[in-house]
Enzyme design. Structure first.
Site, PDB file in Angstrom:
ATOM      1  N   ASP A 286       7.415   9.989  -7.230  1.00 47.01           N
ATOM      2  CA  ASP A 286       7.129   8.696  -7.868  1.00 47.01           C
ATOM      3  C   ASP A 286       5.626   8.505  -8.078  1.00 47.01           C
ATOM      4  O   ASP A 286       5.195   7.891  -9.057  1.00 47.01           O
ATOM      5  CB  ASP A 286       7.669   7.556  -7.001  1.00 47.01           C
ATOM      6  CG  ASP A 286       9.183   7.573  -6.944  1.00 47.01           C
ATOM      7  OD1 ASP A 286       9.799   7.785  -7.998  1.00 47.01           O
ATOM      8  OD2 ASP A 286       9.737   7.403  -5.843  1.00 47.01           O
ATOM      9  N   GLY A 287       4.835   9.021  -7.122  1.00 50.30           N
ATOM     10  CA  GLY A 287       3.380   8.882  -7.217  1.00 50.30           C
ATOM     11  C   GLY A 287       2.842   9.516  -8.498  1.00 50.30           C
ATOM     12  O   GLY A 287       1.860   9.038  -9.080  1.00 50.30           O
ATOM     13  N   ASN A 365       4.060  -0.413 -10.192  1.00 46.11           N
ATOM     14  CA  ASN A 365       4.774  -0.888  -8.993  1.00 46.11           C
ATOM     15  C   ASN A 365       4.340  -2.297  -8.602  1.00 46.11           C
ATOM     16  O   ASN A 365       5.099  -3.226  -8.709  1.00 46.11           O
ATOM     17  CB  ASN A 365       4.498   0.024  -7.802  1.00 46.11           C
ATOM     18  CG  ASN A 365       5.546   1.124  -7.653  1.00 46.11           C
ATOM     19  OD1 ASN A 365       6.533   1.126  -8.371  1.00 46.11           O
ATOM     20  ND2 ASN A 365       5.324   2.036  -6.735  1.00 46.11           N
ATOM     21  N   ASP A 395      -0.271 -11.167   6.778  1.00 46.74           N
ATOM     22  CA  ASP A 395      -0.992  -9.920   6.489  1.00 46.74           C
ATOM     23  C   ASP A 395      -1.313  -9.776   5.007  1.00 46.74           C
ATOM     24  O   ASP A 395      -2.168  -8.979   4.642  1.00 46.74           O
ATOM     25  CB  ASP A 395      -0.162  -8.724   6.952  1.00 46.74           C
ATOM     26  CG  ASP A 395      -0.317  -8.483   8.451  1.00 46.74           C
ATOM     27  OD1 ASP A 395      -1.072  -9.240   9.092  1.00 46.74           O
ATOM     28  OD2 ASP A 395       0.311  -7.540   8.972  1.00 46.74           O
TER      29      ASP A 395
HETATM   30  N1  LIG Z   1       5.253   0.291   3.683  1.00 45.37           N
HETATM   31  C1  LIG Z   1       5.536   0.857   2.532  1.00 45.37           C
HETATM   32  O1  LIG Z   1       6.672   1.070   2.145  1.00 45.37           O
HETATM   33  C2  LIG Z   1       4.401   1.203   1.622  1.00 45.37           C
HETATM   34  C3  LIG Z   1       3.082   1.093   2.050  1.00 45.37           C
HETATM   35  C4  LIG Z   1       2.075   1.424   1.158  1.00 45.37           C
HETATM   36  C5  LIG Z   1       2.386   1.844  -0.155  1.00 45.37           C
HETATM   37  N2  LIG Z   1       3.672   1.938  -0.509  1.00 45.37           N
HETATM   38  C6  LIG Z   1       4.049   2.294  -1.866  1.00 45.37           C
HETATM   39  O2  LIG Z   1       3.495   3.506  -2.277  1.00 45.37           O
HETATM   40  C7  LIG Z   1       3.224   3.382  -3.638  1.00 45.37           C
HETATM   41  C8  LIG Z   1       2.281   4.454  -4.059  1.00 45.37           C
HETATM   42  O3  LIG Z   1       3.041   5.619  -4.091  1.00 45.37           O
HETATM   43  P1  LIG Z   1       2.383   7.041  -3.952  1.00 45.37           P
HETATM   44  O4  LIG Z   1       3.423   8.058  -4.169  1.00 45.37           O
HETATM   45  O5  LIG Z   1       1.141   7.068  -4.767  1.00 45.37           O
HETATM   46  O6  LIG Z   1       1.941   7.014  -2.456  1.00 45.37           O
HETATM   47  P2  LIG Z   1       2.560   7.823  -1.238  1.00 45.37           P
HETATM   48  O7  LIG Z   1       2.431   9.277  -1.501  1.00 45.37           O
HETATM   49  O8  LIG Z   1       1.986   7.239  -0.005  1.00 45.37           O
HETATM   50  O9  LIG Z   1       4.117   7.477  -1.349  1.00 45.37           O
HETATM   51  C9  LIG Z   1       4.688   6.270  -0.958  1.00 45.37           C
HETATM   52  C10 LIG Z   1       6.202   6.371  -1.018  1.00 45.37           C
HETATM   53  O10 LIG Z   1       6.666   5.321  -1.853  1.00 45.37           O
HETATM   54  C11 LIG Z   1       7.618   5.847  -2.748  1.00 45.37           C
HETATM   55  N3  LIG Z   1       7.606   5.086  -3.976  1.00 45.37           N
HETATM   56  C12 LIG Z   1       6.603   4.932  -4.871  1.00 45.37           C
HETATM   57  N4  LIG Z   1       7.007   4.166  -5.887  1.00 45.37           N
HETATM   58  C13 LIG Z   1       8.294   3.839  -5.636  1.00 45.37           C
HETATM   59  C14 LIG Z   1       9.257   3.063  -6.304  1.00 45.37           C
HETATM   60  N5  LIG Z   1       8.972   2.442  -7.429  1.00 45.37           N
HETATM   61  N6  LIG Z   1      10.487   2.928  -5.755  1.00 45.37           N
HETATM   62  C15 LIG Z   1      10.782   3.531  -4.591  1.00 45.37           C
HETATM   63  N7  LIG Z   1       9.910   4.268  -3.911  1.00 45.37           N
HETATM   64  C16 LIG Z   1       8.679   4.424  -4.409  1.00 45.37           C
HETATM   65  C17 LIG Z   1       7.193   7.258  -3.000  1.00 45.37           C
HETATM   66  O11 LIG Z   1       8.298   8.027  -3.450  1.00 45.37           O
HETATM   67  C18 LIG Z   1       6.738   7.665  -1.626  1.00 45.37           C
HETATM   68  O12 LIG Z   1       7.782   8.152  -0.847  1.00 45.37           O
HETATM   69  C19 LIG Z   1       2.673   1.994  -3.779  1.00 45.37           C
HETATM   70  O13 LIG Z   1       2.758   1.524  -5.082  1.00 45.37           O
HETATM   71  C20 LIG Z   1       3.525   1.250  -2.793  1.00 45.37           C
HETATM   72  O14 LIG Z   1       4.634   0.654  -3.415  1.00 45.37           O
HETATM   73  C21 LIG Z   1       4.682   1.630   0.337  1.00 45.37           C
HETATM   74  N1  LIG Z   2      -1.881  14.184 -11.690  1.00 47.32           N
HETATM   75  C1  LIG Z   2      -2.333  13.632 -10.571  1.00 47.32           C
HETATM   76  N2  LIG Z   2      -3.658  13.529 -10.327  1.00 47.32           N
HETATM   77  C2  LIG Z   2      -4.107  12.986  -9.190  1.00 47.32           C
HETATM   78  N3  LIG Z   2      -3.331  12.512  -8.215  1.00 47.32           N
HETATM   79  C3  LIG Z   2      -1.997  12.582  -8.397  1.00 47.32           C
HETATM   80  C4  LIG Z   2      -1.429  13.144  -9.574  1.00 47.32           C
HETATM   81  N4  LIG Z   2      -0.097  13.095  -9.482  1.00 47.32           N
HETATM   82  C5  LIG Z   2       0.165  12.526  -8.293  1.00 47.32           C
HETATM   83  N5  LIG Z   2      -0.970  12.220  -7.646  1.00 47.32           N
HETATM   84  C6  LIG Z   2      -1.079  11.595  -6.321  1.00 47.32           C
HETATM   85  O1  LIG Z   2      -0.520  12.487  -5.386  1.00 47.32           O
HETATM   86  C7  LIG Z   2       0.179  11.754  -4.399  1.00 47.32           C
HETATM   87  C8  LIG Z   2       1.526  12.380  -4.151  1.00 47.32           C
HETATM   88  O2  LIG Z   2       2.265  12.403  -5.353  1.00 47.32           O
HETATM   89  P1  LIG Z   2       3.815  12.200  -5.393  1.00 47.32           P
HETATM   90  O3  LIG Z   2       4.198  10.891  -4.810  1.00 47.32           O
HETATM   91  O4  LIG Z   2       4.238  12.445  -6.792  1.00 47.32           O
HETATM   92  O5  LIG Z   2       4.344  13.378  -4.507  1.00 47.32           O
HETATM   93  P2  LIG Z   2       5.091  13.335  -3.141  1.00 47.32           P
HETATM   94  O6  LIG Z   2       4.338  12.460  -2.197  1.00 47.32           O
HETATM   95  O7  LIG Z   2       5.330  14.737  -2.751  1.00 47.32           O
HETATM   96  O8  LIG Z   2       6.462  12.713  -3.579  1.00 47.32           O
HETATM   97  P3  LIG Z   2       7.279  11.608  -2.830  1.00 47.32           P
HETATM   98  O9  LIG Z   2       6.410  10.399  -2.960  1.00 47.32           O
HETATM   99  O10 LIG Z   2       8.565  11.515  -3.572  1.00 47.32           O
HETATM  100  O11 LIG Z   2       7.422  12.093  -1.427  1.00 47.32           O
HETATM  101  C9  LIG Z   2       0.274  10.326  -4.879  1.00 47.32           C
HETATM  102  O12 LIG Z   2      -0.600   9.519  -4.120  1.00 47.32           O
HETATM  103  C10 LIG Z   2      -0.216  10.360  -6.288  1.00 47.32           C
HETATM  104  O13 LIG Z   2      -1.008   9.244  -6.639  1.00 47.32           O
END
Ligand SMILES: NC(=O)c1ccc[n+]([C@@H]2O[C@H](COP(=O)([O-])OP(=O)(O)OC[C@H]3O[C@@H](n4cnc5c(N)ncnc54)[C@H](O)[C@@H]3O)[C@@H](O)[C@H]2O)c1
Ligand SMILES: Nc1ncnc2c1ncn2[C@@H]1O[C@H](COP(=O)(O)OP(=O)(O)OP(=O)(O)O)[C@@H](O)[C@H]1O
Length: 522
Positions: A286-287, A365, A395
């Protein structure tokens, strides 16, 4: 035109006069009815009581009929006024275009749009363009570009991206009637036949030519899959490829075969990407989808998200099946989910007025306002348009899109909301109050979160979990729904994909079924 305007004026006056007349007679009747009450000689006699109740029933019926007539007249007057004003706007627009002596196609589209609103009510439904012979309603909503625009202006590295059409469809409109108005003015009946969450279909008008890859960094599996997909798209579909500068360097360093790949050198070039790219492919979780969306501050091309992460709420496609999946998406119409984004402005207290000095930040998001490193409670004052909503002491606060409802907002106790539901989630983080339940507000509102001038501490805003900005006393954050959603391709359709993701991703409401043997219900 002058005559039509006169006729309109007269109709408005007539309707307003009729409405006034009915109002006066309704008031007179009401007065008569109330005068009748004390005069009626009520004796403890059944016949008198029956007579009295019959008389009151007749008066009530007349009053109701008058009130209904009044409502209909008022609605008609409002409708004539709306039509008149639309016509005035069309005229003004035409006049403006003539002065500018260069009526563009976009202007024409605006005119046609306004003109279509004028005839919306009475327009008969074309069975082939709407409900169709197959019984599936398909209604065109968006076209990707102004037809016939001068394409050459954008042609430098690759041709301009290809146009497509979006349509929404619904099955089961059994009586063949399909209303396009939200409110019918003719009878004063309110109907909600149109639904905002019908499945939207994207149909290319010519084959797409350019694909942008956005990939999760530091992953060998993602990197090798990206190289393989790029080769396949080039060799089997002759597609132009864009990748991020980091990926371009990696691929070209690995093999000179990848010299054809294009990228961008600076923000200015990145800003024009949406004019060249037909489709975005993301490889990650999703990131990566959030990251891809963040590259586009305006319109976003459709996104096909392959799952190479752990959760994948927004990544329905399996990377093993990329050939079938991409062939389908490039050649056939496919369902999309239009995921709305929030546009956020930070207004500094130091700024003299609310003229935004910085570009808005778009989130897919959520925007989170929290206490950061501070050990104090956050103290935030929240307003919705001009109404006070509440003070947040806790918080922090999450302002989330419906796509973000399954992310941080969910962890803070917010509801999971289907991404096509038009709303904004307002979810507190650890509120120091027992009654602070999360809210869902309509998508038309503007939210303002203010750090009071006398606040003890600072607050921090973060955007899709990134780019933290400090908010000091007096600073405010303003959020509203952006006009630029992120269209993500569906594996099946919006609803099936959403339900699959909450079942598979979160194991939502998973429980072993009760066995059938045991005590029978008495
Ligand atoms: N306590 C929490 O659940 C918490 C805390 C901080 C951030 N986040 C979420 O992480 C997001 C950033 O994601 P990232 O991947 O860059 O960071 P990250 O790598 O820390 O991943 C956060 C997790 O949130 C999940 N996630 C992201 N968007 C989602 C969505 N729309 N629906 C369901 N799950 C989702 C990702 O798959 C991942 O497992 C933020 O937008 C925020 O929503 C969640
Ligand atoms: N093209 C990109 N350039 C820089 N940062 C990126 C890029 N794609 C993803 N990221 C960052 O890398 C991090 C991990 O990406 P992503 O959530 O896609 O992978 P993951 O953590 O393995 O997957 P999941 O969240 O499903 O466990 C996220 O914080 C996202 O913002």
């Amino acid at each position: 035109m002058g005559d039509r305007r006169l006729v309109h004026d007269e109709r408005i006056n007539l309707s307003v006069a009729t409405s006034h007349q009915t109002l006066v007679s309704s008031m007179e009747l009401e007065r008569t009815a109330y005068a009748f009450l004390p005069q009626t000689p009520i004796e403890s006699n059944d016949a008198h009581l029956v007579e009295f109740s019959e008389a009151m029933g007749a008066v009530a019926k007349t009053l109701r009929q008058v009130a209904e007539g009044k409502a209909a007249a008022q609605a008609e007057a409002a409708e004539w006024k709306r039509k008149y004003e639309l016509e005035k706007a069309v005229k003004a627009h035409q006049h403006h275009s003539v002065i500018n002596a260069g009526c563009s196609n976009c202007d024409k589209d605006k005119l046609e749009h306004l003109a279509s609103q004028l005839t919306l009510e009475t327009a008969s439904v074309d069975p082939t363009s709407c409900c169709g012979s197959h019984g599936i309603c398909s209604h065109q909503i968006i076209q990707d570009e102004c037809p016939g625009t001068n394409k050459k202006s954008h042609d430098n590295i690759v041709g301009r991206k290809v146009p497509f059409r979006l349509s929404w469809g619904c099955n089961g409109d059994k009586n063949g009637q399909h209303k396009h108005d939200f409110v019918s003015f003719e009878k004063g009946d309110i109907t909600t036949a149109e639904r905002s969450n019908k499945q939207i279909l994207l149909k290319w008008e010519s084959p797409p030519q350019t694909v942008l890859f956005v990939t999760k960094p530091n992953s060998n599996s993602v990197h090798s899959l990206c190289a393989e997909m790029v080769r396949w798209l080039k060799e089997h579909n002759n597609i132009n490829i864009f990748v991020e500068p980091r990926v371009s360097k990696e691929l070209v360093a690995e093999d000179s075969y990848f010299n054809f790949i294009q990228t961008w050198d600076n923000d200015q070039e990145m800003k024009t990407l949406h004019t060249k790219v037909d489709l975005i492919v993301t490889l990650g979780g999703d990131g990566t989808v959030l990251w891809a969306a963040s590259l586009f501050k305006g319109p976003v091309p459709p996104v096909v998200a392959f799952s190479l992460g752990s959760l994948g709420f927004m990544t329905p496609f399996s990377s093993e099946l990329y050939r079938e999946c991409l062939s389908n998406v490039l050649k056939r119409p496919f369902g999309i989910t239009l995921r709305s984004r929030l546009q956020c402005h930070v207004i500094s207290h130091a700024a003299k007025n609310e003229v935004q000095t910085e570009e808005p930040i778009l989130v897919l998001n959520e925007v989170t306002i929290d206490r950061g490193m501070s050990s104090y409670l956050t103290y935030l004052e929240c307003y919705c348009d001009s109404s006070f909503v509440t003070r947040v002491q806790g918080d922090g606060l999450i302002i989330s899109t419906t796509s973000g409802s399954t992310a941080y907002s969910l962890a803070a106790g917010g509801s999971m909301v289907h991404p096509q539901v038009p709303g904004i989630l307002f979810t507190p983080i650890c509120p120091h109050s027992l009654s602070f339940r999360p809210l869902i507000l309509p998508e038309c509102v503007t939210l303002r979160v203010q750090v009071p001038i006398n606040s003890r501490g600072q607050a921090w805003a973060s955007f899709d979990g990134k780019g933290r900005k400090q908010l000091g006393p007096g600073d405010a954050l303003i959020c509203s729904v952006s006009p630029w959603p992120v269209p993500t391709a569906c594996l099946v359709d919006s609803t099936t994909d959403f339900l699959r993701s909450i079942h598979e991703g979160l194991h939502w409401n998973l429980r072993k079924s009760q066995s059938f043997d045991g005590p029978a219900a008495s």
